[in-house]
Scaffold this active site. Structure first.
Site, short mmCIF file in Angstrom:
data_model
loop_
_atom_site.label_atom_id
_atom_site.label_comp_id
_atom_site.label_asym_id
_atom_site.label_seq_id
_atom_site.Cartn_x
_atom_site.Cartn_y
_atom_site.Cartn_z
N LYS A 137 0.87 -1.18 0.00
CA LYS A 137 0.00 0.00 0.00
C LYS A 137 0.89 1.22 0.00
O LYS A 137 2.02 1.16 0.49
CB LYS A 137 -0.88 0.01 1.25
CG LYS A 137 -2.11 0.89 1.13
CD LYS A 137 -3.24 0.12 0.51
CE LYS A 137 -4.44 0.98 0.23
NZ LYS A 137 -5.60 0.15 -0.13
N ASP A 177 -7.07 4.22 -4.45
CA ASP A 177 -7.73 4.09 -3.14
C ASP A 177 -8.32 5.49 -2.90
O ASP A 177 -8.54 6.24 -3.86
CB ASP A 177 -6.72 3.67 -2.05
CG ASP A 177 -7.40 3.23 -0.75
OD1 ASP A 177 -7.86 2.09 -0.67
OD2 ASP A 177 -7.51 4.05 0.20
#
Ligand code: NDP
Ligand code: 2IT
Length: 464
Positions: A137, A177
């Site tokens: 991430k 995201d």
């Protein structure tokens, strides 16, 4: 430190507790990361008991330590020619079962703790998808809100100028995201291509005309609703006619509304960081199209919904309240789809009191630990994020496959594969929960099933 705290003959229970303490001590000031790790480790107790080889291999210490953390400066000029500086990150958590894979978040709240929790969750989520993807991430504390397209482009170009040396189609494949949608992926891809002189599948969530996959934009929201449908099936029920409260109004929320409508449900709320709307008449396809234009093109606020559709009510956020009134709207199903810890124990209590019988988590870790426990204890249908929202990254995996084969599948083909993957994830979580003695506890099922595959791969690959 670990040798002091972790004597080789500790019982399984002691071992898990000790690793939790190690994680806390080694990662001070990272509450979200602690929370995500605690939830997983606590669920792993029965699996650790059955598999002493994991304790011997110090598996829990290993999976809670990122393989690599990159932090970097992102300087850029704003429209007034003033220099600005943000912080960029990429957490490469695990490559046990495939290249690092996971989204990029651009939001002022982004910090190491939040990205480490997201990267940690991603490892197990990606494992559940059945596709060969490790976990990662990244992102930045950059806030795209209120910035011009040129400012966003200059920021993305600067961000990618550093990130490009750490990623690649067989190494690490970022995606979107919060705050990173089609526009940002375009600018990031353009800069990667320019610097590396290669057109590759290094990012997912690309536009359809240059390597993107049909259904990727829809996938997370669609998947969260498919997961809800699977949960309902186990009790002989359907979504038909059920009122659904949904938070957020971004990518995941929009396609959650769309798929709820496909299944005959009635979505009645949406929110953003300023407040929420409640539409007792239901959010129809026409109203959803209006929301999509508002959020994706005009980049406006959800408040405008109540100005446009007179029967709807708008409630601004009141930071003095210790609960979120959105979760106090009576409904049968809830789809938290905004951000982490948006459901606290008081919210969970309100939801249960008002008749919520199903929670499918579109957002990552939207429920606080205690709220999670309340849903499990109440034996409602509770789909934890790493299972319920895995449709997004699963379809990213399908985008990677299409890029590798240099072809594109039809909408129907991708949607069908997504749907089958979600059905398989639900089945795996459901059966694993039964096998480990807690039938119906999909949190336990998801954590154990996701972990086993990664842990076995790590054992087979040796101490790396
Ligand atoms: P978007 O940026 O498209 O939308 C985010 C939405 O959540 C916006 O309505 C935003 O409101 C709201 N929001 C964000 N942060 C906060 C906050 N701190 N407080 C209140 N509201 C907030 O993001 P996505 O829809 O892509 O992501 C939503 C969630 O889903 C995240 O948890 C993400 O990690 C998760 N997720 C996303 C996937 C994807 O494929 N995109 C895949 C799997 C999970 P505002 O505009 O006011 O900021
Ligand atoms: O949290 C997530 O799963 C995502 N943001 C999507 C990640 C991806 O690589 O598609």
């Amino acid at each position: 430190m670990s040798t002091v705290l972790n004597p080789p003959h500790a019982s399984t229970a002691e071992y898990v507790d000790q690793v939790m303490q190690i994680v806390k001590a080694k990662n001070p000031g990272e509450p979200e990361f602690h929370q995500a790790v605690f939830e997983v480790l606590d669920c792993l107790r029965p699996a650790m008991k059955r598999h002493p080889e994991y304790q011997e291999a110090k598996m829990l210490e290993r999976i809670t330590e990122p393989e690599r953390v990159v932090m970097f400066r992102v300087p850029w000029f704003d429209d007034k020619s003033q220099p600005q500086v943000n912080r960029g990150f990429r957490i490469e958590m695990s490559s046990a079962i495939g290249p690092y894979k996971g989204g990029l978040r651009f939001h002022p709240s982004v910090n190491l703790s939040i990205l480490k929790f997201l990267a940690f969750e991603q490892v197990f989520k990606n494992s559940l998808t059945t596709l060969p993807m490790g976990g990662g991430k990244g992102g930045s504390d950059f806030d795209p809100k209120g910035k011009s397209d040129n400012e966003v482009m200059r920021f993305c170009q600067s961000f990618m100028s550093e990130l490009q040396r750490h990623i690649g189609p067989d190494t690490d494949i970022p995606a979107g995201d919060i705050g990173v949608g089609g526009r940002e992926i375009g600018y990031l891809f353009g800069q990667y291509k320019r610097l590396r002189n290669e057109f590759s599948g290094v990012l997912t969530g690309k536009s359809m005309d240059w390597g993107g996959s049909l259904i990727r934009p829809e996938a997370t929201g669609y998947g969260s609703v498919y997961f809800a449908v699977e949960m309902l099936k186990t009790r002989g029920e359907t979504l038909e006619g059920k009122e659904c409260i949904i938070s957020g109004s971004g990518n995941v929320s929009q396609y959650t509304v769309e798929k709820c409508l496909d299944f005959g449900a009635k979505p009645i709320t949406l929110s953003d960081s300023d407040g929420f709307i409640y539409d007792p008449e239901g959010i129809s396809r026409e109203k959803l199209a209006w929301v999509m234009d508002l959020k994706n093109n005009r980049r406006g606020r959800i408040k405008e919904y109540a100005d446009k559709f007179k029967k709807a009510m708008y409630t601004p956020i009141d930071r003095k309240l210790d609960y979120n009134p959105l979760w106090n709207v009576p409904a049968q199903c809830a789809f938290p789809s905004a951000t982490q810890n948006e459901i606290n124990p008081k919210d969970a209590k309100n939801m249960l009191k008002n008749g919520v019988k199903l929670v499918s988590e579109g957002a990552n870790m939207p429920s606080a630990l205690e709220a999670t426990k309340m849903f499990i204890d109440a034996k409602i249908l509770y789909g934890p994020a790493k299972a319920a929202n895995a449709g997004g990254v699963a379809t990213s995996g399908l985008e990677m496959s299409q890029n590798s084969m240099r072809l594109s599948w039809t909408r129907e083909e991708v949607d069908d594969r997504l749907h089958k993957i979600i059905i398989a994830i639900h089945k795996n979580c459901f059966e694993t929960a039964e096998k480990y003695g807690q039938p119906g506890n999909l949190v336990l099922g998801a954590n154990i099933a996701g972990f086993l595959k990664v842990a076995n791969a790590m054992l087979e690959q040796g101490l790396v």
